[in-house]
Scaffold this active site. Structure first.
Site, PDB file in Angstrom:
ATOM      1  N   ALA A 156      63.081 -33.816 -27.032  1.00 41.44           N
ATOM      2  CA  ALA A 156      63.066 -34.984 -26.146  1.00 41.44           C
ATOM      3  C   ALA A 156      61.633 -35.396 -25.825  1.00 41.44           C
ATOM      4  O   ALA A 156      61.279 -36.578 -25.876  1.00 41.44           O
ATOM      5  CB  ALA A 156      63.836 -34.678 -24.863  1.00 41.44           C
ATOM      6  N   TYR A 157      60.805 -34.415 -25.499  1.00 43.06           N
ATOM      7  CA  TYR A 157      59.405 -34.695 -25.160  1.00 43.06           C
ATOM      8  C   TYR A 157      58.681 -35.313 -26.354  1.00 43.06           C
ATOM      9  O   TYR A 157      57.964 -36.319 -26.210  1.00 43.06           O
ATOM     10  CB  TYR A 157      58.733 -33.397 -24.729  1.00 43.06           C
ATOM     11  CG  TYR A 157      57.313 -33.545 -24.239  1.00 43.06           C
ATOM     12  CD1 TYR A 157      57.042 -33.863 -22.915  1.00 43.06           C
ATOM     13  CD2 TYR A 157      56.235 -33.341 -25.101  1.00 43.06           C
ATOM     14  CE1 TYR A 157      55.744 -33.984 -22.458  1.00 43.06           C
ATOM     15  CE2 TYR A 157      54.935 -33.463 -24.658  1.00 43.06           C
ATOM     16  CZ  TYR A 157      54.687 -33.773 -23.333  1.00 43.06           C
ATOM     17  OH  TYR A 157      53.391 -33.900 -22.889  1.00 43.06           O
ATOM     18  N   ALA A 158      58.848 -34.736 -27.530  1.00 38.19           N
ATOM     19  CA  ALA A 158      58.189 -35.259 -28.723  1.00 38.19           C
ATOM     20  C   ALA A 158      58.660 -36.680 -29.025  1.00 38.19           C
ATOM     21  O   ALA A 158      57.855 -37.547 -29.402  1.00 38.19           O
ATOM     22  CB  ALA A 158      58.453 -34.345 -29.913  1.00 38.19           C
ATOM     23  N   LYS A 161      57.086 -39.046 -26.333  1.00 35.26           N
ATOM     24  CA  LYS A 161      55.651 -39.247 -26.497  1.00 35.26           C
ATOM     25  C   LYS A 161      55.326 -40.018 -27.772  1.00 35.26           C
ATOM     26  O   LYS A 161      54.355 -40.775 -27.819  1.00 35.26           O
ATOM     27  CB  LYS A 161      54.921 -37.905 -26.482  1.00 35.26           C
ATOM     28  CG  LYS A 161      54.910 -37.243 -25.123  1.00 35.26           C
ATOM     29  CD  LYS A 161      54.274 -38.109 -24.046  1.00 35.26           C
ATOM     30  CE  LYS A 161      54.078 -37.369 -22.744  1.00 35.26           C
ATOM     31  NZ  LYS A 161      53.453 -38.204 -21.685  1.00 35.26           N
TER      32      LYS A 161
END
Length: 252
Positions: A156-158, A161
């Protein structure tokens, strides 16, 4: 080039997630350069507020849960109502959730996306309306090395971002001709609460250190200069750029 080109005197800046880490350092740097600063924070911004005011600048705190879209949409109008305009927006607030991809909970995916991407979009859109009308302004979003790399256990973070980097370019394409600079800063591995698990893992911490040419983890204070630079007149011809501040990681 005159040093006055780096001055942010008489500017109004908004920083999200400014209670600690990179956000706190960014708020302090902007204040030191002369800007009044609005801190957008769910709670705990007292220390940053004192730091901003120690430079003789005005500091206002807006309590906001960035998961609440209606609350996010109200931020920029409140800033404009109080200060008359907005000159600088730093989209810094972030959250991290780590799970193997096959087990990644939907609720954690939505949480990360809402804070790391949707709030960035809504704040940038609202600030962009004001900035394009006045013909000036700077939007700086905090991207990540994961804007370029996939990472482990952070799908999710990747994803968020990566999208922040693309959003930065898309907005720059539309707003550069209107006098608005839209850029991003991509931190490397920084010693903040978000990376506590990595720092405490002796194997991963060693592996990370071995790849950083500078030979150390980043510190929040390393981001004062890049944020002030991108917010200032010195960066007037920089649009849609994702600036890595990583101790050389991406060049290794």
């Amino acid at each position: 080039m005159q040093m006055t080109n780096f001055s942010l005197s008489q500017k109004t800046a908004v920083v999200t997630g400014a209670a600690r880490g990179i956000g706190k350092a960014a708020a302090e740097g902007l204040a030191e350069a002369g800007a009044d600063v609005v801190l957008v924070q769910r709670s705990g911004a007292e220390e940053t507020k004192k730091a901003v005011e120690s430079f003789g600048r005005t500091c206002h705190v807006i309590q906001c849960d960035l998961q609440d879209s209606d609350a996010v949409k109200a931020v920029i109008p409140e800033v404009v109502d109080r200060f008359g305009t907005i000159d600088i927006l730093v989209n810094n607030a972030g959250i991290q959730k780590r799970h193997p991809a096959v087990d990644f909970p939907e609720e954690d995916w939505e949480l990360v996306m809402n804070i790391q991407l949707k709030a960035v979009w809504l704040l940038s859109q609202a600030a962009g309306r004001v900035m394009t009308e006045q013909g000036s302004g700077s939007i700086i979003s905090i991207a990540s090395l994961q804007s370029f790399q996939g990472g482990l256990f952070i799908p999710a973070y990747a994803s968020a971002k990566g999208a922040v980097a693309q959003l930065t370019k898309a907005l720059a394409n539309e707003w550069a001709s209107k006098g608005v600079n839209v850029n991003a800063v991509a931190p490397g591995y920084v010693a903040t609460d978000m990376n506590e698990a990595l720092i405490e893992d002796p194997v991963r911490s060693r592996q990370i250190m071995e790849r950083i040419p500078a030979g150390r983890w980043g510190q929040p204070e390393d981001f004062k200069g890049p944020v002030v630079f991108l917010a200032s007149e010195a960066a007037d011809f920089i649009h849609g750029h994702v600036l890595t501040v990583d101790g050389g990681w991406m060049g290794r």
